[in-house]
Design an enzyme around this catalytic site. Structure first.
Site, mmCIF file in Angstrom:
data_model
loop_
_atom_site.group_PDB
_atom_site.id
_atom_site.type_symbol
_atom_site.label_atom_id
_atom_site.label_comp_id
_atom_site.label_asym_id
_atom_site.label_seq_id
_atom_site.Cartn_x
_atom_site.Cartn_y
_atom_site.Cartn_z
ATOM 1 N N TYR A 1 -2.530 4.482 -2.246
ATOM 2 C CA TYR A 1 -3.186 3.193 -2.066
ATOM 3 C C TYR A 1 -3.424 2.850 -0.602
ATOM 4 O O TYR A 1 -4.060 1.854 -0.296
ATOM 5 C CB TYR A 1 -2.369 2.081 -2.745
ATOM 6 C CG TYR A 1 -2.633 1.947 -4.227
ATOM 7 C CD1 TYR A 1 -2.156 2.902 -5.125
ATOM 8 C CD2 TYR A 1 -3.366 0.891 -4.737
ATOM 9 C CE1 TYR A 1 -2.409 2.794 -6.478
ATOM 10 C CE2 TYR A 1 -3.618 0.770 -6.095
ATOM 11 C CZ TYR A 1 -3.132 1.731 -6.956
ATOM 12 O OH TYR A 1 -3.392 1.623 -8.301
ATOM 13 N N ASP B 1 -2.908 -7.913 -4.402
ATOM 14 C CA ASP B 1 -3.038 -6.468 -4.544
ATOM 15 C C ASP B 1 -3.817 -5.936 -3.354
ATOM 16 O O ASP B 1 -4.681 -6.613 -2.806
ATOM 17 C CB ASP B 1 -3.823 -6.134 -5.827
ATOM 18 C CG ASP B 1 -2.916 -6.126 -7.045
ATOM 19 O OD1 ASP B 1 -3.440 -5.867 -8.138
ATOM 20 O OD2 ASP B 1 -1.704 -6.385 -6.897
ATOM 21 N N ILE B 2 -3.548 -4.673 -2.986
ATOM 22 C CA ILE B 2 -4.238 -4.105 -1.821
ATOM 23 C C ILE B 2 -5.614 -3.585 -2.186
ATOM 24 O O ILE B 2 -6.526 -3.546 -1.349
ATOM 25 C CB ILE B 2 -3.383 -2.986 -1.180
ATOM 26 C CG1 ILE B 2 -3.955 -2.563 0.160
ATOM 27 C CG2 ILE B 2 -3.288 -1.782 -2.079
ATOM 28 C CD1 ILE B 2 -3.574 -3.450 1.287
ATOM 29 N N ASP B 3 -5.792 -3.225 -3.460
ATOM 30 C CA ASP B 3 -7.035 -2.548 -3.819
ATOM 31 C C ASP B 3 -8.127 -3.561 -4.151
ATOM 32 O O ASP B 3 -8.745 -3.517 -5.208
ATOM 33 C CB ASP B 3 -6.800 -1.596 -4.993
ATOM 34 C CG ASP B 3 -6.120 -2.291 -6.164
ATOM 35 O OD1 ASP B 3 -6.018 -1.663 -7.237
ATOM 36 O OD2 ASP B 3 -5.683 -3.442 -6.008
ATOM 37 N N GLU C 1 3.299 -8.525 -14.575
ATOM 38 C CA GLU C 1 2.334 -9.557 -14.922
ATOM 39 C C GLU C 1 2.805 -10.323 -16.160
ATOM 40 O O GLU C 1 2.612 -11.527 -16.273
ATOM 41 C CB GLU C 1 0.969 -8.918 -15.192
ATOM 42 C CG GLU C 1 -0.169 -9.908 -15.213
ATOM 43 C CD GLU C 1 -1.517 -9.203 -15.245
ATOM 44 O OE1 GLU C 1 -2.197 -9.188 -14.207
ATOM 45 O OE2 GLU C 1 -1.883 -8.675 -16.312
ATOM 46 N N ASP D 1 -12.322 -8.660 -11.693
ATOM 47 C CA ASP D 1 -12.228 -7.226 -11.902
ATOM 48 C C ASP D 1 -13.641 -6.647 -11.905
ATOM 49 O O ASP D 1 -14.485 -7.057 -12.702
ATOM 50 C CB ASP D 1 -11.525 -6.944 -13.229
ATOM 51 C CG ASP D 1 -11.080 -5.500 -13.323
ATOM 52 O OD1 ASP D 1 -11.803 -4.615 -12.811
ATOM 53 O OD2 ASP D 1 -10.006 -5.262 -13.880
ATOM 54 N N ALA E 1 0.871 -1.185 0.000
ATOM 55 C CA ALA E 1 0.000 0.000 0.000
ATOM 56 C C ALA E 1 0.898 1.222 0.000
ATOM 57 O O ALA E 1 1.350 1.684 1.048
ATOM 58 C CB ALA E 1 -0.901 -0.005 1.232
ATOM 59 N N VAL E 2 1.181 1.718 -1.200
ATOM 60 C CA VAL E 2 2.146 2.811 -1.349
ATOM 61 C C VAL E 2 1.434 4.033 -1.882
ATOM 62 O O VAL E 2 0.524 3.935 -2.694
ATOM 63 C CB VAL E 2 3.282 2.371 -2.314
ATOM 64 C CG1 VAL E 2 4.214 3.511 -2.595
ATOM 65 C CG2 VAL E 2 4.033 1.208 -1.714
#
Lengths: 345, 345
Positions: free
Chosen positions: A119, A204-206, A296, A319, A115-116
């Site tokens: 994010y 992924d954090i999101d 990816e 998604d 989480a940068v």
């Protein structure tokens, strides 16, 4: 109390009886075990003492319907890859049996997430839903990498879940942040995680979880099929095609398109994967080229030549921009709606 | 009063002497309680060196049709068990892909078969058909267990394949011969096989290969589904139903009925499995009970509690006397017609 003759006699008698029964045991030679030779592994020797293979203890009594050989559970989707790796779809597995097998192994799972910059706003949603739905009831270590440790909200996690906040440097370009994740994961495995966890997943954090994600994801090398591309023929998959890049996959090759948002496996396999992918990234940088979908693309190249032992269906990373078709019965993990332009820059 | 004092002093003495005694025995190592019928304690405490199962690693430039997520090849049969173990049917796997991954690993595959008494006459056909169809292109060691080594015919073998004759004792009853297989295999693994092979299959000798049997069958612990019971409700499985037996499986429990004619896997797993089966057989012997289908019942009990990691469809163990249903598209390994009465005396 004075010591009388009777006492001494009793003492001698007791000693005699104990000695009579004890001497055979004391003098019996114990079986000498043959010395075990250590395996020579080029990459990593896993020091954590757990049995990663199927252990040999009995499963508890369970009651569940009989699996009939001529009655497949699902006929609308592919359930096994051509190299006989199971593809995990809803309806194909019984989580109770898997849980019972898993519990015997005494295994800890690690989750690495980043989480940068902006994010950090997704942390709360991620941790809150993961706490509820990710391997609930099992031990999980969340390793949260962030450049703003002070912005991490304090959250109450379930007792078997632990959170580790690790400060990390941010980069100006979001692509660099994304690609350097591989390097950070690889170095942390080498330094810490191989002593702490047995399986490691990168997420992924999101994202948010809406349904249970359980021990069906645990296997030696696991990739998730991308929700955008699970129906596409291999030549229209978004593999990197330019031969100058290390992530290039020639046309005519390719199985599935794997999403970099959720992958993992045993610690040693993830170490090999992240090291190989990051090596590709650095070589590309040295040649002044960047793969089409960044890490990816490198992940897809690696998983093409090192087949995953288990595949997760798009249920495991959906998604949210896509409408969900009938065959995806359950949306377990889904990306959070966001304005990409705003959040990345 | 003095009587009471004697008792008190006795108790005090016990309190001191017994811990000293226990300390002395523990100091010398674990105590071995050997029931008279346990075989080879020195083998059971040996630490054996095994090869691990490796994930499939492929070399580039291999062309094969793309697996499509929505294209289930076999829609008429169950291809995954509820614990996500693949069930190998024709059409679910790609042999070339698997061969290209496994051939570079330089594996050696072992096959054990018992040819005792009049069963020695099946050896010739078994080995001849195996030479043409079993694991073609790989190193194979046949271990033929027999009481009469002279009668075993010399069969011409392909390069890289060898046949070893293992002398065993012939017991008076055919049931005893059948059940002692577990012990013999276990002993053989500990003494010989663990050094020579990576994977081991234990097959019945009175059978013949009709179609290719390849590396799609390799796995950690592999069991085959009995051809007579693959679409039958579990209450009709011929499990051992007497609760006094160690092979007891209660009503309404059980996944499949596995055939005793075919099982295998990584050498380590076969070792553990045969040991556990032999233990339960001995336990039954001590209680004066013999399971309904001898070691097949014990095998089923065992696979019910310790689920196999891969299942073979009835294609891999077929009975030619049964009519072939449409689900079984080809028969790879099936029984030879024989007169049981004549053979077993």
């Amino acid at each position: 109390m004075d010591i009388r003759k009777e006492h001494i006699l009793v003492v001698i008698l007791m000693a005699g009886i104990i000695g009579f029964f004890g001497i055979p045991h004391i003098s019996q030679p114990s079986c000498q075990p043959v010395r075990q030779v250590d395996l020579d592994e080029t990459f990593l020797v896993l020091p954590r003492e757990t049995d990663l293979n199927v252990t040999f203890s009995v499963l508890p009594r369970m009651s569940y319907p009989q699996p009939f050989l001529d009655k497949p559970r699902r006929t609308d989707v592919l359930l096994m890859s051509p190299w006989l790796a199971p593809i995990v779809w809803e309806g194909t597995f019984n989580r109770d049996i898997l849980n019972a097998q898993y519990r015997q192994k005494n295994v800890i799972v690690g989750v690495a997430t980043f989480a940068v910059k902006k994010y950090v706003r997704f942390i709360e949603g991620f941790l809150g839903s993961a706490n509820k739905f990710f391997l609930s009831g099992h031990r999980v270590n969340f390793y949260l990498f962030t450049d703003h440790p002070e912005k991490v909200p304090s959250m109450k996690l379930a007792p078997e879940k632990r959170l580790f906040i690790i400060p990390v440097q941010n980069y100006s370009r979001w692509q660099d942040i994304s690609m350097n994740r591989m390097d950070i994961i690889s170095s942390h495995i080498r330094s810490r995680w191989r002593y702490e966890v047995d399986y490691l997943y990168s997420m992924d954090i999101d994202v948010q979880m809406f349904e249970h994600i359980g021990v069906e994801i645990i296997d030696t090398l696991v990739g998730t099929i991308s929700s955008w591309q699970y129906t596409k023929p291999r030549d229209s998959n978004s593999y990197e095609r330019r031969p100058e890049s290390r992530a290039a996959i020639p046309s005519g090759e390719g199985d599935f398109y794997y999403a970099a948002s959720f992958y993992g496996g045993s610690v040693s396999e993830v170490y090999r994967l992240t090291t190989a992918c990051f090596k590709g990234v650095t070589e590309d940088r040295a040649n002044g080229i960047e793969a089409k979908w960044h890490e990816e693309s490198h992940l897809n190249k690696y998983l093409l030549y090192h087949k995953p032992t288990r595949l997760l269906s798009p249920e495991y990373y959906w998604d949210e921009e896509l409408s969900r078709p009938r065959i995806v019965r359950v949306k377990r993990l889904s990306s959070v709606r966001k304005d990409l332009k705003e959040v990345r820059f | 009063m003095t009587g009471w004092k004697v008792v008190k002093s006795l108790l005090v003495l016990c309190l001191i002497l017994i811990p000293i005694f226990i300390w002395m025995t523990v100091w010398n190592g674990p105590i071995h309680y050997l029931p008279y019928y346990l075989p080879c304690p020195e083998i059971f405490s040996m630490k054996l060196q095994y090869a691990e199962e490796k994930p499939v690693q492929l070399f580039p430039q291999l062309f094969y049709p793309q697996p499509r997520s929505l294209d289930q090849k076999r829609q008429d049969v169950l291809t995954l068990t509820p614990w996500l173990a693949p069930i190998v049917w024709e059409g679910t796997f790609n042999s070339e892909l698997l061969d290209s991954a496994y051939k570079p690993l330089n594996l050696t595959i072992g096959v054990t078969a018992f040819a005792i008494g009049k069963y020695t006459k099946f050896v010739g056909r078994f080995v001849e058909s195996a030479e043409k169809l079993f694991m073609k292109g790989y190193r194979v060691n046949y271990y033929i267990f027999t009481n009469d080594p002279q009668v075993i015919p010399r069969v011409q073998l392909q390069p890289g394949r060898s046949l070893r004759i293992v002398p065993v004792k012939k017991y008076s009853h055919w049931q005893e011969i059948s059940m002692r297989r577990m012990e013999a295999i276990n002993r053989h693994v500990a003494e010989v096989s663990h050094r020579e092979v990576n994977y081991l299959f234990c097959l019945d000798i009175d059978m013949v290969f009709h179609n290719p049997w390849g590396v799609e069958t390799l796995g950690e612990m592999v069991a085959a589904i009995h051809p007579g019971y693959f679409n039958v409700p579990r209450s009709q499985f011929p499990y051992e139903r007497r609760s006094s037996s160690a092979a007891f499986i209660p009503d309404r429990q059980g996944d499949f009925y596995y055939a005793g004619a075919v099982f295998g896997g990584l050498v380590k797993q076969v070792y553990e499995f045969t040991r556990a089966c032999h233990m339960t057989i001995l336990a039954d012997k001590a209680n004066g009970i013999m399971a309904a289908w001898q070691e097949e019942s014990h095998l089923n009990r065992h696979f019910f509690s310790h689920k196999p990691s891969k299942l073979l469809s009835p294609e891999y163990v077929w009975d030619d006397t049964k009519p072939r249903p449409p689900e079984v598209r080809l028969i790879r390994f099936s029984t030879v017609n024989k007169n049981y009465k004549e053979l077993r005396d």
